[in-house]
Enzyme design. Structure first.
Site, short mmCIF file in Angstrom:
data_model
loop_
_atom_site.label_atom_id
_atom_site.label_comp_id
_atom_site.label_asym_id
_atom_site.label_seq_id
_atom_site.Cartn_x
_atom_site.Cartn_y
_atom_site.Cartn_z
N ARG A 251 0.85 -1.19 0.00
CA ARG A 251 0.00 0.00 0.00
C ARG A 251 0.88 1.23 0.00
O ARG A 251 1.97 1.23 0.57
CB ARG A 251 -0.92 0.01 1.23
CG ARG A 251 -2.21 -0.75 0.97
CD ARG A 251 -3.21 -0.52 2.06
NE ARG A 251 -2.83 -1.22 3.27
CZ ARG A 251 -2.40 -0.64 4.38
NH1 ARG A 251 -2.29 0.68 4.46
NH2 ARG A 251 -2.10 -1.36 5.43
N GLY B 202 -3.87 -3.86 -2.37
CA GLY B 202 -4.24 -2.89 -1.33
C GLY B 202 -4.49 -1.50 -1.90
O GLY B 202 -5.12 -0.66 -1.26
N SER C 296 -1.31 -3.91 9.87
CA SER C 296 -0.99 -4.93 8.88
C SER C 296 0.27 -5.70 9.27
O SER C 296 1.25 -5.09 9.72
CB SER C 296 -0.76 -4.26 7.54
OG SER C 296 -1.83 -3.40 7.28
N CYS D 257 0.77 -7.87 11.70
CA CYS D 257 1.05 -7.92 13.13
C CYS D 257 0.25 -9.03 13.82
O CYS D 257 -0.04 -8.92 15.01
CB CYS D 257 0.75 -6.58 13.79
SG CYS D 257 1.88 -5.29 13.27
N GLY D 258 -0.16 -10.03 13.09
CA GLY D 258 -0.78 -11.18 13.74
C GLY D 258 -2.29 -11.25 13.63
O GLY D 258 -2.93 -12.03 14.33
N THR E 148 -4.29 -12.16 10.91
CA THR E 148 -4.75 -13.41 10.29
C THR E 148 -4.40 -14.60 11.19
O THR E 148 -5.23 -15.50 11.38
CB THR E 148 -4.11 -13.58 8.89
OG1 THR E 148 -4.39 -12.41 8.14
CG2 THR E 148 -4.69 -14.79 8.17
N SER E 149 -3.20 -14.59 11.77
CA SER E 149 -2.83 -15.76 12.57
C SER E 149 -3.68 -15.86 13.84
O SER E 149 -3.90 -16.95 14.36
CB SER E 149 -1.34 -15.78 12.88
OG SER E 149 -0.98 -14.64 13.60
N ASN F 148 6.10 -8.84 1.55
CA ASN F 148 4.64 -8.61 1.52
C ASN F 148 3.98 -9.47 0.43
O ASN F 148 2.94 -9.11 -0.10
CB ASN F 148 4.36 -7.12 1.28
CG ASN F 148 2.91 -6.75 1.58
OD1 ASN F 148 2.29 -7.32 2.49
ND2 ASN F 148 2.34 -5.83 0.82
N ARG G 180 2.75 -4.15 17.29
CA ARG G 180 4.08 -4.75 17.30
C ARG G 180 4.95 -3.88 18.20
O ARG G 180 5.33 -2.78 17.83
CB ARG G 180 4.60 -4.76 15.86
CG ARG G 180 5.83 -5.58 15.59
CD ARG G 180 6.13 -5.56 14.11
NE ARG G 180 5.34 -6.52 13.39
CZ ARG G 180 5.72 -7.77 13.09
NH1 ARG G 180 6.91 -8.20 13.45
NH2 ARG G 180 4.92 -8.57 12.42
C1 SPV Z 1 -3.22 -4.69 5.02
O1 SPV Z 1 -2.14 -4.26 4.61
O2 SPV Z 1 -3.74 -4.30 6.06
C2 SPV Z 1 -3.93 -5.71 4.25
C3 SPV Z 1 -3.54 -5.92 2.87
O3 SPV Z 1 -4.87 -6.27 4.73
S1 SPV Z 1 -3.99 -4.56 1.92
O4 SPV Z 1 -4.97 -5.01 0.96
O5 SPV Z 1 -2.79 -4.11 1.29
O6 SPV Z 1 -4.56 -3.54 2.77
MN MN Z 2 -5.54 -5.18 6.53
#
Ligand code: SPV
Ligand code: MN
Length: 636
Positions: A97, A234, A282, A284-285, A287-288, A396, A429
């Protein structure tokens, strides 16, 4: 524009444009949606960008397959060895982004936050429209309809996307609910829909040639986002972060919340499922956390929160994951690993490809000697401009999948009423300041000292230097479309109307010891979310500290044992949960300074921060700079 009663645009200038730009079949698909405002937007987009042809995509399997197949036929994606898998490469300087090229268009006379990148609407519009002029020459424009949130629901926002990128349109198909039928059902009454216009611009080997002229402009008044000369999702996938910026503004006007949050079901004792929402910057955990083994996922990135009869309920805006692939491996994330290694629809981006197989950092496999990556041909031992080893896969690099391919998808994920939210998590983080988990005293305390005070070290998800501490309120700073103070006020009033308000927790997975190593493991977050779950149900006690409530050693130790089959020593617990008074006071000073230069900040924010500082100063004087949780427990 003249419109007929039935919602068509017959005889109008809009109709003349549509008739001249679309063939009969596509025109009839567009006009089956009786929405003059949408027709006007599409006509304007086509007249501006001048594509050679136009494809209007309905929700039919045939239309969707056309987009997917063309993306490969035109080389925007290349097939990989496993059936359904493809690879897409963004340009070398188009891999994240770009907040610097992203600006709000502010109408004359409107005061906007100096923390948010913006410019006068007329200037910005003419700049971006110039870049888009004729940008689709020689290409086909795709017109797609989607829905943010479940269709036919109070959460739903219909969206129309015009793009010349098959990759973008294909990604959206994996990531969002189809919306052509929703537009049809709503007819002319689908007010407040969002509009996105994207062009990858001139291409060279399918890469945006002019990414130095990348521009993203957000028109809050007209709910339109323009994006040009970029492909990174993004910056281009309208319904993701472009829509979030529009949604935050809309939500604030209508009294709900649009958040950069995961949604998950935590499976507690006696088959109980407790839903938590969590905001993390983004990489920083987020999804996990949503994918913690044994729990269920509703979403990993974007959630809308609404009050329904006084209860806070939330829905996932999306239907897929655009996730960071680094460190996804069979041990850390077996569910995603399975999707990424078995047949099914997956778009990989910016990883290394060797003989049709994708490779990425932390995948647990031997790195091939050579292959193709976002920079071209890669060979082991290659160095970057600064002489550092060139990673085979970008930090990324990502995968795009539909949620329906996940074995741990929560049963309620498509509920048009959303799910009840019992707790909200804020995580950043942070190497040296905040404990792994802490509960706020109440909603307002959590909003101000956790959400509005969030800081995080930067990652590869945005263009720029990584590892630098950055203020990121509610993990939404990149998407905020209104003054910070007003946004905080909206949160305060939202929680004030909820009964009960969700609990608020902070987490920090990134504390490091004096040797620089992380003090907690990847899966330890399971313990923190289960402690929250027990707290929600009144089944765990807590120790009161100046910054909030932290767990007792006994509870942490028994959760480690029960959930992870691990022991945690009292020494490590004390190290993790000691209150670092000096560091926490410095953080308050930094945060307060930021808000002092903002407009409309509620006074209660300063009071809350001042009270917290005072509690920390007293403790520091009385006990010392770093105070053990056991000392605090004994003081009760
Ligand atoms: C993020 O960067 O927070 C994402 C991927 O989820 S993006 O589509 O680049 O925003
Ligand atoms: Mn995001």
């Amino acid at each position: 524009m003249s419109t007929e009663k039935d919602g068509s645009s017959t005889g109008s200038p809009v109709m003349a444009i549509l008739e001249s730009r679309l063939d009969k079949a596509n025109l009839s698909k567009l006009l089956a949606l009786k929405n003059p405002a949408m027709h006007k937007f599409v006509a304007d987009a086509l007249e501006l960008c001048r594509p050679d042809s136009v494809f209007v995509c309905t929700d039919s399997a045939e239309d969707v397959a056309y987009i997917r197949d063309q993306s490969v036929a035109r080389g925007e994606e290349a097939p990989l060895a496993t059936r359904g898998h493809t690879i897409h490469f963004d340009g070398q300087s188009d891999l994240a982004r770009d907040p610097g090229s992203t600006k709000y268009l502010v109408p004359r006379g409107v005061v906007f936050s100096n923390k948010l990148n913006h410019e006068p609407k007329e200037d910005g519009l003419s700049y971006v429209r110039d870049l888009l002029t004729g940008a689709m020459a020689g290409k086909q424009a795709l017109v797609r309809f989607f829905c943010l949130g479940p269709t036919n629901s109070s959460f739903a926002i219909p969206c129309v996307q015009v793009t010349d990128s098959f990759y973008v349109a294909h990604s959206e198909d994996l990531l969002y609910r189809r919306g052509y039928e929703e537009f049809k059902r709503l007819g002319g009454s689908s007010k407040g829909f969002f509009k996105f216009l994207h062009s990858a611009g001139e291409l060279e080997h399918n890469i945006s040639k002019n990414d130095h002229k990348r521009a993203i402009r957000i028109d809050l008044e007209d709910s339109v986002v323009y994006s040009v000369n970029t492909q990174y999702a993004g910056n281009t996938v309208g319904l993701k972060k472009l829509a979030l910026r529009l949604a935050i503004n809309k939500a604030s006007r209508e009294g709900w919340l649009a958040e950069h949050m995961l949604l998950m079901g935590v499976h507690g004792p006696k088959d109980r499922v407790t839903y938590l929402a969590g905001a993390f910057p983004s990489a920083c955990g987020k999804t996990s956390t949503a994918m913690i083994p044994g729990e269920t996922i509703i979403g990993d990135d974007l959630a809308y929160l609404r009050l329904v009869g006084g209860t806070c309920r939330a829905a996932n805006v999306e239907a897929g994951i655009f996730g960071i692939i680094r460190d996804v491996n069979a041990a850390a994330d077996p569910v995603i690993w399975k999707v990424l290694t078995e047949p099914g629809e997956v778009i990989f981006s910016n990883v290394l490809v060797k003989d049709g197989t994708p490779y990425w950092e932390g995948d647990g496999r031997e790195v091939p000697e050579s292959g193709t990556n976002y920079a071209g041909q890669w060979r082991k031992g290659m160095k970057d401009a600064e002489g550092k080893p060139l990673p085979h896969s970008h930090a990324n690099s990502r995968y795009t999948i539909a949620l329906r391919s996940l074995a741990n998808l929560d049963a309620e994920y498509d509920n048009p009423e959303g799910v009840p939210v019992s707790g909200v998590i804020y995580g950043g983080r942070d190497s040296d300041t905040c404990p792994p988990v802490c509960e706020s005293f109440d909603w307002a305390h959590g909003v101000m000292t956790m959400g509005a005070s969030l800081e995080s070290e930067t990652t590869a998800a945005i263009i720029g230097k990584t590892g630098v501490r950055r203020f990121d309120l509610m993990s939404n700073i990149d998407f905020l479309s209104m003054p910070l103070g007003r946004y905080i006020q909206k949160h305060l009033s939202f929680g004030g109307k909820a009964s009960p308000a969700p609990r608020i927790f902070s987490v920090n997975y990134f504390l490091r010891g004096s040797d620089g190593k992380y003090l907690t493991g990847m899966l330890d977050k399971k313990v923190w979310v289960h402690w929250m779950e027990r707290r929600v149900h009144g089944e765990a006690e807590a120790i009161r500290t100046p910054i909030g409530l932290i767990p007792r050693y006994e509870d942490v130790a028994s959760l480690y044992k029960e959930l992870l089959g691990k022991e945690i020593s009292r020494e490590l617990y004390v190290q993790l949960f000691s209150i670092r008074c000096g560091k926490l006071i410095e953080k308050i000073d930094r945060i307060e300074k930021i808000y002092r230069s903002e407009i409309d900040v509620p006074d209660v924010l300063y009071k809350t921060l001042a009270d917290q500082r005072q509690r920390l100063v007293s403790l520091q004087k009385e006990v010392g700079d770093v105070v053990s949780p056991e000392v605090l427990a004994a003081r009760r």
